[in-house]
Design an enzyme around this catalytic site. Structure first.
Site, mmCIF file in Angstrom:
data_model
loop_
_atom_site.group_PDB
_atom_site.id
_atom_site.type_symbol
_atom_site.label_atom_id
_atom_site.label_comp_id
_atom_site.label_asym_id
_atom_site.label_seq_id
_atom_site.Cartn_x
_atom_site.Cartn_y
_atom_site.Cartn_z
ATOM 1 N N ASP A 94 5.454 12.299 -30.867
ATOM 2 C CA ASP A 94 6.633 11.947 -31.782
ATOM 3 C C ASP A 94 6.419 12.610 -33.204
ATOM 4 O O ASP A 94 7.156 12.102 -33.887
ATOM 5 C CB ASP A 94 6.585 10.567 -31.815
ATOM 6 N N HIS A 95 5.793 13.614 -33.084
ATOM 7 C CA HIS A 95 5.861 14.388 -34.458
ATOM 8 C C HIS A 95 5.395 15.896 -34.212
ATOM 9 O O HIS A 95 4.922 16.281 -33.253
ATOM 10 C CB HIS A 95 4.709 13.922 -35.355
ATOM 11 N N ASP A 96 5.741 16.932 -35.281
ATOM 12 C CA ASP A 96 5.459 18.003 -35.098
ATOM 13 C C ASP A 96 5.210 18.569 -36.828
ATOM 14 O O ASP A 96 5.312 17.665 -37.705
ATOM 15 C CB ASP A 96 6.653 19.089 -34.669
#
Length: 171
Positions: A94-96
């Site tokens: 859910d992130h980068d």
């Protein structure tokens, strides 16, 4: 059974009849919430990739199946509905990292957006679901797909990046 007991002792919420096989990995067990009658196979990794916060942030509905070697790398929030099938090797992230030139990427703020999966969803082996994706009820994600966009209910998606290839029809 012992895996469930150990996770409960460390703060996980695990519904009645849920089976968690040995050799699962979890960074912050209090972030886990499983409904009833779920099956979690071996070597699944639940990584809450953030400092300690109140939980839970990884929420799984009732009768969810999670296949061997899947990974949930969550910094914000993950919600999986009821009756979902998550095949072996699936990854949800859910992130980068930021990508601004002139600053090291590893030092840039993470960009986080929740992942939501509706009820009765089937995600094929080795599929990757990325930040901000919502998958509607009854959808199918093909094996090996990389999902970067939200999927409407009952749609079938495949490819890299994943695209709509069909729609489920009533019998």
């Amino acid at each position: 059974m012992l895996a469930s007991v150990a996770l409960r002792c460390r703060g996980a919420s695990i519904g009645q009849g849920t089976t968690i096989h040995f050799q699962i990995f979890c960074t912050w067990p209090h972030q886990l919430n499983f409904g009833t009658h779920c099956v979690i196979q071996h070597q699944v990794f639940f990584n809450y990739d953030h400092y300690w916060t109140e939980g839970p942030s990884l929420n799984f509905g009732d009768r969810v199946f999670i296949g061997w070697g899947s990974e949930f790398n969550i910094r914000g929030k993950l919600t999986i509905g009821n009756d979902c099938l998550i095949a072996s090797g699936v990854k949800m992230i859910d992130h980068d990292h930021g990508t601004t030139v002139g600053q090291l990427m590893r030092e840039q703020e993470n960009r986080t957006r929740p992942i939501e999966v509706g009820d009765d969803v089937w995600i094929g082996a080795n599929a990757i679901i990325l930040k901000g994706v919502c998958i509607g009820d009854g959808a199918i994600v093909a094996a090996g797909a990389v999902v970067t966009k939200s999927i409407a209910p009952n749609e079938i998606w495949a490819g890299t990046p994943a695209k709509r290839i069909g729609k489920r029809e009533k019998a």
